[in-house]
Scaffold this motif. Structure first.
Motif, mmCIF file in Angstrom:
data_model
loop_
_atom_site.group_PDB
_atom_site.id
_atom_site.type_symbol
_atom_site.label_atom_id
_atom_site.label_comp_id
_atom_site.label_asym_id
_atom_site.label_seq_id
_atom_site.Cartn_x
_atom_site.Cartn_y
_atom_site.Cartn_z
ATOM 1 N N MET A 113 0.824 -1.190 0.000
ATOM 2 C CA MET A 113 0.000 0.000 0.000
ATOM 3 C C MET A 113 0.873 1.260 0.000
ATOM 4 S SD MET A 113 -3.045 1.414 0.047
ATOM 5 C CE MET A 113 -4.407 0.595 0.793
ATOM 6 N N GLU A 114 1.912 1.253 0.831
ATOM 7 C CA GLU A 114 2.790 2.423 0.911
ATOM 8 C C GLU A 114 3.522 2.658 -0.406
ATOM 9 O OE1 GLU A 114 4.342 5.836 2.240
ATOM 10 O OE2 GLU A 114 2.815 4.655 3.257
ATOM 11 N N ASP A 115 3.932 1.573 -1.062
ATOM 12 C CA ASP A 115 4.595 1.708 -2.366
ATOM 13 C C ASP A 115 3.665 2.366 -3.377
ATOM 14 O OD1 ASP A 115 6.887 0.543 -1.391
ATOM 15 O OD2 ASP A 115 6.436 -1.448 -2.202
ATOM 16 N N SER A 116 2.397 1.995 -3.341
ATOM 17 C CA SER A 116 1.410 2.575 -4.259
ATOM 18 C C SER A 116 1.244 4.068 -4.002
ATOM 19 C CB SER A 116 0.056 1.884 -4.098
ATOM 20 O OG SER A 116 0.148 0.544 -4.476
ATOM 21 N N ARG A 117 1.219 4.438 -2.739
ATOM 22 C CA ARG A 117 1.073 5.854 -2.398
ATOM 23 C C ARG A 117 2.278 6.667 -2.863
ATOM 24 N NH1 ARG A 117 -3.156 6.918 1.319
ATOM 25 N NH2 ARG A 117 -4.052 5.002 2.108
ATOM 26 N N GLN A 118 3.469 6.102 -2.690
ATOM 27 C CA GLN A 118 4.677 6.794 -3.130
ATOM 28 C C GLN A 118 4.703 6.926 -4.655
ATOM 29 O OE1 GLN A 118 7.924 4.622 -1.395
ATOM 30 N NE2 GLN A 118 7.717 5.632 0.598
ATOM 31 N N ALA A 119 4.294 5.865 -5.351
ATOM 32 C CA ALA A 119 4.264 5.913 -6.815
ATOM 33 C C ALA A 119 3.254 6.950 -7.294
ATOM 34 C CB ALA A 119 3.918 4.533 -7.372
ATOM 35 N N LEU A 120 2.111 7.018 -6.628
ATOM 36 C CA LEU A 120 1.094 8.000 -7.002
ATOM 37 C C LEU A 120 1.593 9.418 -6.744
ATOM 38 C CD1 LEU A 120 -1.750 8.572 -8.043
ATOM 39 C CD2 LEU A 120 -2.550 8.371 -5.686
ATOM 40 N N THR A 121 2.253 9.624 -5.628
ATOM 41 C CA THR A 121 2.810 10.942 -5.312
ATOM 42 C C THR A 121 3.836 11.347 -6.362
ATOM 43 O OG1 THR A 121 2.417 10.632 -2.951
ATOM 44 C CG2 THR A 121 4.053 12.281 -3.566
ATOM 45 N N GLN A 122 4.681 10.412 -6.778
ATOM 46 C CA GLN A 122 5.666 10.700 -7.827
ATOM 47 C C GLN A 122 4.985 11.056 -9.142
ATOM 48 O OE1 GLN A 122 8.574 11.492 -6.163
ATOM 49 N NE2 GLN A 122 9.304 10.922 -8.175
ATOM 50 N N ARG A 123 3.937 10.315 -9.492
ATOM 51 C CA ARG A 123 3.198 10.593 -10.729
ATOM 52 C C ARG A 123 2.613 12.004 -10.685
ATOM 53 N NH1 ARG A 123 1.500 7.451 -14.548
ATOM 54 N NH2 ARG A 123 1.785 5.557 -13.340
ATOM 55 N N LEU A 124 2.050 12.378 -9.549
ATOM 56 C CA LEU A 124 1.452 13.712 -9.421
ATOM 57 C C LEU A 124 2.513 14.807 -9.481
ATOM 58 C CD1 LEU A 124 -1.287 12.972 -6.755
ATOM 59 C CD2 LEU A 124 -1.601 13.373 -9.209
ATOM 60 N N ARG A 125 3.696 14.535 -8.962
ATOM 61 C CA ARG A 125 4.790 15.506 -9.064
ATOM 62 C C ARG A 125 5.201 15.706 -10.518
ATOM 63 N NH1 ARG A 125 7.531 13.169 -3.876
ATOM 64 N NH2 ARG A 125 6.647 14.567 -2.331
ATOM 65 N N ARG A 126 5.207 14.604 -11.283
ATOM 66 C CA ARG A 126 5.536 14.727 -12.712
ATOM 67 C C ARG A 126 4.475 15.538 -13.447
ATOM 68 N NH1 ARG A 126 7.356 9.445 -11.854
ATOM 69 N NH2 ARG A 126 5.448 8.529 -12.684
ATOM 70 N N VAL A 127 3.211 15.299 -13.111
ATOM 71 C CA VAL A 127 2.124 16.078 -13.725
ATOM 72 C C VAL A 127 2.282 17.553 -13.373
ATOM 73 C CG1 VAL A 127 -0.366 16.496 -13.757
ATOM 74 C CG2 VAL A 127 0.483 14.156 -13.800
ATOM 75 N N GLU A 128 2.600 17.814 -12.119
ATOM 76 C CA GLU A 128 2.820 19.193 -11.680
ATOM 77 C C GLU A 128 3.931 19.843 -12.503
ATOM 78 O OE1 GLU A 128 3.519 21.509 -7.440
ATOM 79 O OE2 GLU A 128 4.228 19.441 -7.647
ATOM 80 N N GLY A 129 5.006 19.115 -12.737
ATOM 81 C CA GLY A 129 6.098 19.631 -13.553
ATOM 82 C C GLY A 129 5.664 19.869 -14.990
ATOM 83 N N GLN A 130 4.863 18.950 -15.526
ATOM 84 C CA GLN A 130 4.346 19.136 -16.881
ATOM 85 C C GLN A 130 3.508 20.414 -16.967
ATOM 86 O OE1 GLN A 130 2.509 15.149 -17.185
ATOM 87 N NE2 GLN A 130 3.457 15.051 -19.217
ATOM 88 N N LEU A 131 2.681 20.639 -15.981
ATOM 89 C CA LEU A 131 1.819 21.826 -16.000
ATOM 90 C C LEU A 131 2.627 23.114 -15.870
ATOM 91 C CD1 LEU A 131 -1.232 20.560 -13.949
ATOM 92 C CD2 LEU A 131 -1.041 20.854 -16.432
ATOM 93 N N ARG A 132 3.686 23.073 -15.079
ATOM 94 C CA ARG A 132 4.564 24.248 -15.012
ATOM 95 C C ARG A 132 5.209 24.495 -16.373
ATOM 96 N NH1 ARG A 132 5.939 22.290 -9.796
ATOM 97 N NH2 ARG A 132 7.782 21.278 -10.671
ATOM 98 N N GLY A 133 5.582 23.412 -17.046
ATOM 99 C CA GLY A 133 6.141 23.534 -18.383
ATOM 100 C C GLY A 133 5.146 24.123 -19.368
ATOM 101 N N VAL A 134 3.899 23.721 -19.265
ATOM 102 C CA VAL A 134 2.850 24.265 -20.131
ATOM 103 C C VAL A 134 2.684 25.762 -19.866
ATOM 104 C CG1 VAL A 134 0.354 24.259 -20.587
ATOM 105 C CG2 VAL A 134 1.608 22.098 -20.471
ATOM 106 N N GLN A 135 2.684 26.138 -18.611
ATOM 107 C CA GLN A 135 2.569 27.558 -18.282
ATOM 108 C C GLN A 135 3.729 28.347 -18.877
ATOM 109 O OE1 GLN A 135 2.354 27.464 -14.011
ATOM 110 N NE2 GLN A 135 0.151 27.071 -13.996
ATOM 111 N N ARG A 136 4.920 27.788 -18.782
ATOM 112 C CA ARG A 136 6.093 28.440 -19.359
ATOM 113 C C ARG A 136 5.940 28.580 -20.876
ATOM 114 N NH1 ARG A 136 9.479 24.679 -19.024
ATOM 115 N NH2 ARG A 136 9.737 24.357 -21.237
ATOM 116 N N MET A 137 5.487 27.500 -21.523
ATOM 117 C CA MET A 137 5.296 27.516 -22.975
ATOM 118 C C MET A 137 4.316 28.608 -23.387
ATOM 119 S SD MET A 137 5.067 23.423 -23.778
ATOM 120 C CE MET A 137 4.901 23.583 -25.562
ATOM 121 N N ILE A 138 3.233 28.722 -22.646
ATOM 122 C CA ILE A 138 2.230 29.749 -22.953
ATOM 123 C C ILE A 138 2.847 31.134 -22.784
ATOM 124 C CG2 ILE A 138 0.045 30.782 -22.201
ATOM 125 C CD1 ILE A 138 -0.862 27.875 -21.513
ATOM 126 N N GLY A 139 3.564 31.317 -21.682
ATOM 127 C CA GLY A 139 4.215 32.602 -21.421
ATOM 128 C C GLY A 139 5.228 32.978 -22.488
#
Length: 87
Positions: free
Chosen positions: A1-27
């Motif tokens: 269960m803990e491994d799944s939570r860590q993997a999900l947290t990592q996935r969300l961090r990558r999404v967060e980074g992607q969205l920051r990249g999108v914001q930069r691209m728009i800017g």
């Protein structure tokens, strides 16, 4: 269960980074199609995180009903309600 939570947290961090990249691209005024491509990738990653979380919820619900010897059908109805809420 803990491994799944860590993997999900990592996935969300990558999404967060992607969205920051999108914001930069728009800017920077980058091409709309390139921005749309990155948005689609972020959306797919977020959808995958959502489905992983829902799979966890299904697993927990089934486990709870089995552990408590409750009616499994009630658990399925509850999961259907949750899935419908977020569909």
């Amino acid at each position: 269960m803990e491994d799944s939570r860590q993997a999900l947290t990592q996935r969300l961090r990558r999404v967060e980074g992607q969205l920051r990249g999108v914001q930069r691209m728009i800017g920077e005024g980058q091409d709309c199609e390139a921005v749309a491509h990155q948005l689609a990738a972020a959306r797919r990653a977020l959808d995958r995180a959502f489905f992983e979380m829902m799979a966890c919820a299904v697993s927990e619900e089934v486990g709870r009903h089995v552990a408590l010897s409750e009616d499994l059908e009630a658990g399925v109805r509850e999961m259907s309600r949750i899935l419908s809420k977020y569909a």
